[in-house]
Design a protein around this motif. Sequence first.
Motif, PDB file in Angstrom:
ATOM      1  N   ASP A  82      45.651 110.402  69.715  1.00 49.33           N
ATOM      2  CA  ASP A  82      46.347 109.422  68.871  1.00 49.33           C
ATOM      3  C   ASP A  82      45.532 109.033  67.642  1.00 49.33           C
ATOM      4  O   ASP A  82      46.080 108.877  66.545  1.00 49.33           O
ATOM      5  CB  ASP A  82      46.674 108.158  69.687  1.00 49.33           C
ATOM      6  N   GLU A  83      44.238 108.855  67.803  1.00 46.76           N
ATOM      7  CA  GLU A  83      43.395 108.445  66.684  1.00 46.76           C
ATOM      8  C   GLU A  83      43.355 109.513  65.589  1.00 46.76           C
ATOM      9  O   GLU A  83      43.351 109.191  64.395  1.00 46.76           O
ATOM     10  CB  GLU A  83      41.979 108.154  67.191  1.00 46.76           C
ATOM     11  N   ASP A  94      46.726 109.508  63.793  1.00 44.27           N
ATOM     12  CA  ASP A  94      46.785 108.366  62.866  1.00 44.27           C
ATOM     13  C   ASP A  94      45.983 108.648  61.597  1.00 44.27           C
ATOM     14  O   ASP A  94      46.405 108.280  60.483  1.00 44.27           O
ATOM     15  CB  ASP A  94      46.250 107.104  63.542  1.00 44.27           C
ATOM     16  N   LYS A 146      34.758 113.158  67.704  1.00 45.63           N
ATOM     17  CA  LYS A 146      34.914 112.307  68.880  1.00 45.63           C
ATOM     18  C   LYS A 146      34.795 113.160  70.136  1.00 45.63           C
ATOM     19  O   LYS A 146      35.462 114.186  70.270  1.00 45.63           O
ATOM     20  CB  LYS A 146      36.272 111.600  68.837  1.00 45.63           C
TER      21      LYS A 146
END
Length: 463
Positions: free
Chosen positions: A216-217, A220, A394
Amino acid sequence: MAIHNYDVVVIGTGPAGESAAINAAKHGKRVAVVEKQPILGGNCTHWGTIPSKALRHQVKQIMQFNTNRMFRDIGEPRWFSFPRVMERSRITIDQQVEMRTKFYARNRIDLFSGVARFKDEHTLLVRDRQEALEELAAQKIIIATGSRPYRPADINFRHPRIYDSDSVLSLSHTPRTLIIFGAGVIGCEYASIFSGLGVKVDLINSRDRLLSFLDDEISDALSYHLRKHGVLIRHNEEYERVEGDESGVVVYLKSGKKLRADAFLWANGRTGNTDELGLENIGLEANGRGQLQVDDHYRTAIPHIYAAGDVIGWPSLASAAYDQGLNACDELLERDYRFVNEVPTGIYTIPEISSFGRTERELTEAKVPYEVAQAFFKDTARAQITGDTVGMLKILFHQDTLEIFGIHCFGDQASEIVHIGQAIMQQKGEANTLKYFVNTTFNYPTMAEAYRVAAQNGLNRVF
């Protein structure tokens, strides 16, 4: 009509077909390949991966020139037309064709130019552009015909302002405004490319977020940077009809909106190239998207006929297609093989995206106790030197064992950076650990150093 006998015949010269044919030839088989187009390389080389990524690279260079303060000493920002940028990109295509043609010649693989059609389960008829027929008989056949853009019947693709992801490469002008329908990988990549050339882009997405398979990050971040470059994203929309006229295209959405632009790009789905194969002659049937069903040995319902690449559907990536073709050939050669089910995602937007493994949402839903390790490119020396400070790495890992579950990268060289994490994740047992990145010395300054920074960040969260 000439008749030729082979051990293996491969239909298609894209990544899957090339790897299968060369693998068979190197193991002593008599091999032929059939290519519908007059030159080798398949859709990957001529309409898909190579031209779009070469085009993206040229646009990224233009953007860097126009935003770098140092270049202002040389001159003012420059504007480049789409045809001019595309012309430069074709140099790469020509180089690829020349190189791949040598591969086939060096391995003594016979090339047939024309459309292949099954006569029976062991025989193909190849019709060339002069309507001449040749018959190829083979013990084993590999279908690697690739895919093409899906074209809904209610959109007039003959209109000069309506394009798909193949025909857009022949665009003869630079539109001021562009509507892209379909916000998958291809749609997002072209939204980046055209917005980088200063085109005002409307990106229409039938879902509620971009590329929902991503973390999701990362999704976005992509949305933010597309908007930053002038792309207007419209979520949860479906088209009602598309109408073209002399000056542009009007898109009517089911929500009641009416959008107008100079050009329209359809980028919503692909269809397997199986309609000309004469599958009905051998009892094979493709699904509604022209794709063939295979087992985990890449065999179709007919055991000596294999299929690989985009023609079998997921993941429809050139990287996966190459490995699928290679392993399909290993299977028919009765060698060790693997079924390709884990591949890194590489998305060549500006900035680019790459990931491997599970997302935060997947781990949360599975109730896995994970933690997040992250490094921002703006804090790395290499990114500060190059000016590519947008982005992050990440790493998702187990809170107790430090086992790595997922690598997610957004920013310059993401598709290169991800492979380091992928290599560690693929190690067995305790070798897959976050500690590798703090116990290994990385070159400095490099983008790979982000792994050390991220690992230290993550360990600080659990110790």
